[in-house]
Design a protein around this motif. Structure first.
Motif, PDB file in Angstrom:
ATOM      1  N   SER A 117     -50.090  34.658-132.835  1.00 28.65           N
ATOM      2  CA  SER A 117     -49.152  35.663-133.209  1.00 28.65           C
ATOM      3  C   SER A 117     -49.892  36.573-134.481  1.00 28.65           C
ATOM      4  O   SER A 117     -50.918  35.948-135.132  1.00 28.65           O
ATOM      5  CB  SER A 117     -48.102  34.855-134.222  1.00 28.65           C
ATOM      6  N   GLY A 118     -49.452  37.829-134.794  1.00 26.21           N
ATOM      7  CA  GLY A 118     -50.031  38.365-135.635  1.00 26.21           C
ATOM      8  C   GLY A 118     -48.989  39.392-136.403  1.00 26.21           C
ATOM      9  O   GLY A 118     -47.715  39.026-136.437  1.00 26.21           O
ATOM     10  N   THR A 119     -49.293  40.333-137.171  1.00 20.99           N
ATOM     11  CA  THR A 119     -48.385  41.189-138.024  1.00 20.99           C
ATOM     12  C   THR A 119     -48.527  42.613-137.701  1.00 20.99           C
ATOM     13  O   THR A 119     -49.621  42.964-137.119  1.00 20.99           O
ATOM     14  CB  THR A 119     -48.897  40.997-139.618  1.00 20.99           C
ATOM     15  N   HIS A 120     -47.712  43.411-138.144  1.00 22.40           N
ATOM     16  CA  HIS A 120     -47.695  44.939-137.926  1.00 22.40           C
ATOM     17  C   HIS A 120     -47.730  45.263-136.700  1.00 22.40           C
ATOM     18  O   HIS A 120     -48.573  46.305-136.203  1.00 22.40           O
ATOM     19  CB  HIS A 120     -48.825  45.234-138.596  1.00 22.40           C
ATOM     20  N   GLY A 121     -47.221  44.571-135.559  1.00 27.08           N
ATOM     21  CA  GLY A 121     -47.204  45.081-134.142  1.00 27.08           C
ATOM     22  C   GLY A 121     -48.600  45.010-133.411  1.00 27.08           C
ATOM     23  O   GLY A 121     -48.765  45.702-132.222  1.00 27.08           O
ATOM     24  N   VAL A 122     -49.332  43.967-133.685  1.00 23.43           N
ATOM     25  CA  VAL A 122     -50.680  44.034-133.054  1.00 23.43           C
ATOM     26  C   VAL A 122     -50.279  43.320-131.722  1.00 23.43           C
ATOM     27  O   VAL A 122     -49.609  42.448-131.538  1.00 23.43           O
ATOM     28  CB  VAL A 122     -51.618  43.272-133.763  1.00 23.43           C
ATOM     29  N   PHE A 123     -51.115  44.022-130.428  1.00 20.04           N
ATOM     30  CA  PHE A 123     -51.048  43.630-129.472  1.00 20.04           C
ATOM     31  C   PHE A 123     -52.287  44.067-128.637  1.00 20.04           C
ATOM     32  O   PHE A 123     -52.738  45.064-128.283  1.00 20.04           O
ATOM     33  CB  PHE A 123     -49.737  44.284-128.557  1.00 20.04           C
ATOM     34  N   ARG A 124     -52.969  43.124-128.467  1.00 24.88           N
ATOM     35  CA  ARG A 124     -54.387  43.173-127.696  1.00 24.88           C
ATOM     36  C   ARG A 124     -54.785  42.266-126.888  1.00 24.88           C
ATOM     37  O   ARG A 124     -54.293  41.042-127.021  1.00 24.88           O
ATOM     38  CB  ARG A 124     -55.416  43.108-128.816  1.00 24.88           C
ATOM     39  N   VAL A 125     -55.203  42.590-125.734  1.00 21.82           N
ATOM     40  CA  VAL A 125     -55.446  41.622-124.477  1.00 21.82           C
ATOM     41  C   VAL A 125     -57.106  41.579-124.347  1.00 21.82           C
ATOM     42  O   VAL A 125     -57.571  42.865-124.117  1.00 21.82           O
ATOM     43  CB  VAL A 125     -54.810  42.004-123.156  1.00 21.82           C
ATOM     44  N   GLU A 126     -57.559  40.408-124.599  1.00 21.23           N
ATOM     45  CA  GLU A 126     -59.038  40.331-123.996  1.00 21.23           C
ATOM     46  C   GLU A 126     -59.325  39.325-123.039  1.00 21.23           C
ATOM     47  O   GLU A 126     -58.654  38.341-122.787  1.00 21.23           O
ATOM     48  CB  GLU A 126     -59.539  39.617-125.404  1.00 21.23           C
ATOM     49  N   LEU A 127     -60.449  39.546-122.526  1.00 22.42           N
ATOM     50  CA  LEU A 127     -60.950  38.583-121.444  1.00 22.42           C
ATOM     51  C   LEU A 127     -62.289  38.365-121.392  1.00 22.42           C
ATOM     52  O   LEU A 127     -63.211  39.429-121.485  1.00 22.42           O
ATOM     53  CB  LEU A 127     -60.617  39.247-119.839  1.00 22.42           C
ATOM     54  N   ASP A 128     -62.849  37.290-121.743  1.00 22.61           N
ATOM     55  CA  ASP A 128     -64.085  36.978-121.838  1.00 22.61           C
ATOM     56  C   ASP A 128     -64.712  37.732-123.228  1.00 22.61           C
ATOM     57  O   ASP A 128     -65.832  38.210-123.049  1.00 22.61           O
ATOM     58  CB  ASP A 128     -64.882  37.153-120.769  1.00 22.61           C
ATOM     59  N   GLY A 129     -63.844  38.015-124.249  1.00 26.20           N
ATOM     60  CA  GLY A 129     -64.340  38.454-125.496  1.00 26.20           C
ATOM     61  C   GLY A 129     -64.487  40.125-125.275  1.00 26.20           C
ATOM     62  O   GLY A 129     -64.662  40.954-126.298  1.00 26.20           O
ATOM     63  N   GLU A 130     -64.073  40.631-123.855  1.00 29.50           N
ATOM     64  CA  GLU A 130     -63.987  42.123-123.913  1.00 29.50           C
ATOM     65  C   GLU A 130     -62.284  42.394-124.005  1.00 29.50           C
ATOM     66  O   GLU A 130     -61.443  41.937-123.293  1.00 29.50           O
ATOM     67  CB  GLU A 130     -64.351  42.614-122.325  1.00 29.50           C
ATOM     68  N   VAL A 131     -62.191  43.323-124.848  1.00 31.00           N
ATOM     69  CA  VAL A 131     -60.993  44.151-125.085  1.00 31.00           C
ATOM     70  C   VAL A 131     -60.539  44.859-123.870  1.00 31.00           C
ATOM     71  O   VAL A 131     -61.171  45.795-123.481  1.00 31.00           O
ATOM     72  CB  VAL A 131     -60.687  44.855-126.121  1.00 31.00           C
ATOM     73  N   VAL A 132     -59.307  44.486-123.017  1.00 32.83           N
ATOM     74  CA  VAL A 132     -58.914  45.356-122.107  1.00 32.83           C
ATOM     75  C   VAL A 132     -57.662  46.148-122.314  1.00 32.83           C
ATOM     76  O   VAL A 132     -57.388  47.015-121.451  1.00 32.83           O
ATOM     77  CB  VAL A 132     -58.550  44.561-120.787  1.00 32.83           C
ATOM     78  N   PHE A 133     -56.972  45.909-123.342  1.00 30.23           N
ATOM     79  CA  PHE A 133     -55.794  46.594-123.788  1.00 30.23           C
ATOM     80  C   PHE A 133     -55.980  46.420-125.207  1.00 30.23           C
ATOM     81  O   PHE A 133     -55.791  45.219-125.655  1.00 30.23           O
ATOM     82  CB  PHE A 133     -54.546  46.350-123.057  1.00 30.23           C
ATOM     83  N   ASP A 134     -55.604  47.439-125.978  1.00 30.04           N
ATOM     84  CA  ASP A 134     -55.361  47.389-127.393  1.00 30.04           C
ATOM     85  C   ASP A 134     -54.421  48.411-127.988  1.00 30.04           C
ATOM     86  O   ASP A 134     -54.649  49.598-127.734  1.00 30.04           O
ATOM     87  CB  ASP A 134     -56.797  47.604-128.099  1.00 30.04           C
ATOM     88  N   LYS A 135     -53.074  47.704-128.604  1.00 32.94           N
ATOM     89  CA  LYS A 135     -51.851  48.711-128.841  1.00 32.94           C
ATOM     90  C   LYS A 135     -52.629  49.645-129.933  1.00 32.94           C
ATOM     91  O   LYS A 135     -52.126  50.778-130.295  1.00 32.94           O
ATOM     92  CB  LYS A 135     -50.888  47.870-129.234  1.00 32.94           C
ATOM     93  N   GLY A 136     -53.524  49.097-130.827  1.00 31.32           N
ATOM     94  CA  GLY A 136     -54.099  50.011-131.896  1.00 31.32           C
ATOM     95  C   GLY A 136     -54.705  51.258-131.522  1.00 31.32           C
ATOM     96  O   GLY A 136     -54.893  51.926-132.105  1.00 31.32           O
ATOM     97  N   THR A 137     -55.183  50.931-130.335  1.00 36.15           N
ATOM     98  CA  THR A 137     -56.193  52.294-129.832  1.00 36.15           C
ATOM     99  C   THR A 137     -55.120  53.158-128.991  1.00 36.15           C
ATOM    100  O   THR A 137     -55.129  54.379-129.253  1.00 36.15           O
ATOM    101  CB  THR A 137     -57.272  51.696-128.951  1.00 36.15           C
ATOM    102  N   ARG A 194     -47.678  49.552-120.421  1.00 34.95           N
ATOM    103  CA  ARG A 194     -46.480  49.764-119.450  1.00 34.95           C
ATOM    104  C   ARG A 194     -46.367  48.487-118.537  1.00 34.95           C
ATOM    105  O   ARG A 194     -47.299  48.003-118.229  1.00 34.95           O
ATOM    106  CB  ARG A 194     -46.501  50.933-118.617  1.00 34.95           C
ATOM    107  N   PRO A 195     -45.181  48.415-117.996  1.00 35.64           N
ATOM    108  CA  PRO A 195     -45.215  47.087-116.836  1.00 35.64           C
ATOM    109  C   PRO A 195     -46.413  47.191-115.676  1.00 35.64           C
ATOM    110  O   PRO A 195     -46.473  48.437-115.312  1.00 35.64           O
ATOM    111  CB  PRO A 195     -43.796  47.182-116.345  1.00 35.64           C
ATOM    112  N   GLY A 196     -47.176  46.320-115.536  1.00 31.10           N
ATOM    113  CA  GLY A 196     -48.155  46.248-114.531  1.00 31.10           C
ATOM    114  C   GLY A 196     -49.386  46.903-114.986  1.00 31.10           C
ATOM    115  O   GLY A 196     -50.590  46.810-114.464  1.00 31.10           O
ATOM    116  N   GLU A 197     -49.662  47.509-116.372  1.00 33.30           N
ATOM    117  CA  GLU A 197     -50.752  48.233-116.822  1.00 33.30           C
ATOM    118  C   GLU A 197     -51.819  47.184-117.005  1.00 33.30           C
ATOM    119  O   GLU A 197     -53.074  47.214-116.622  1.00 33.30           O
ATOM    120  CB  GLU A 197     -50.518  49.171-118.092  1.00 33.30           C
TER     121      GLU A 197
END
Length: 64
Positions: free
Chosen positions: A19-39, A45-48
């Motif tokens: 859990s985080g603050t300020h609407g942070v949403f980031r998905v990582e796989l093996d240390g690699e960011v695959v989605f970052d709401k900050g960026t 989107r669904p399925g993205e």
């Protein structure tokens, strides 16, 4: 997270939801960011995220 785990759960040795603050949403796989709401400045989107992970994880196994 449910979308990803619903497809690839048997492949994961560990998944973590932080859990985080300020609407942070980031998905990582093996240390690699695959989605970052900050960026992207938006939630995925669904399925993205699944579409991004599929080339890295392969097709989901038939485990159900």
């Amino acid at each position: 997270m449910n979308e990803v785990l619903g497809l690839w759960a048997p492949l994961f040795q560990g998944a973590e939801l932080q859990s985080g603050t300020h609407g942070v949403f980031r998905v990582e796989l093996d240390g690699e960011v695959v989605f970052d709401k900050g960026t992207t400045k938006r939630f995925p989107r669904p399925g993205e995220v699944v579409g991004t992970l599929r080339p890295k994880l392969g097709e989901p196994p038939d485990w159900r």
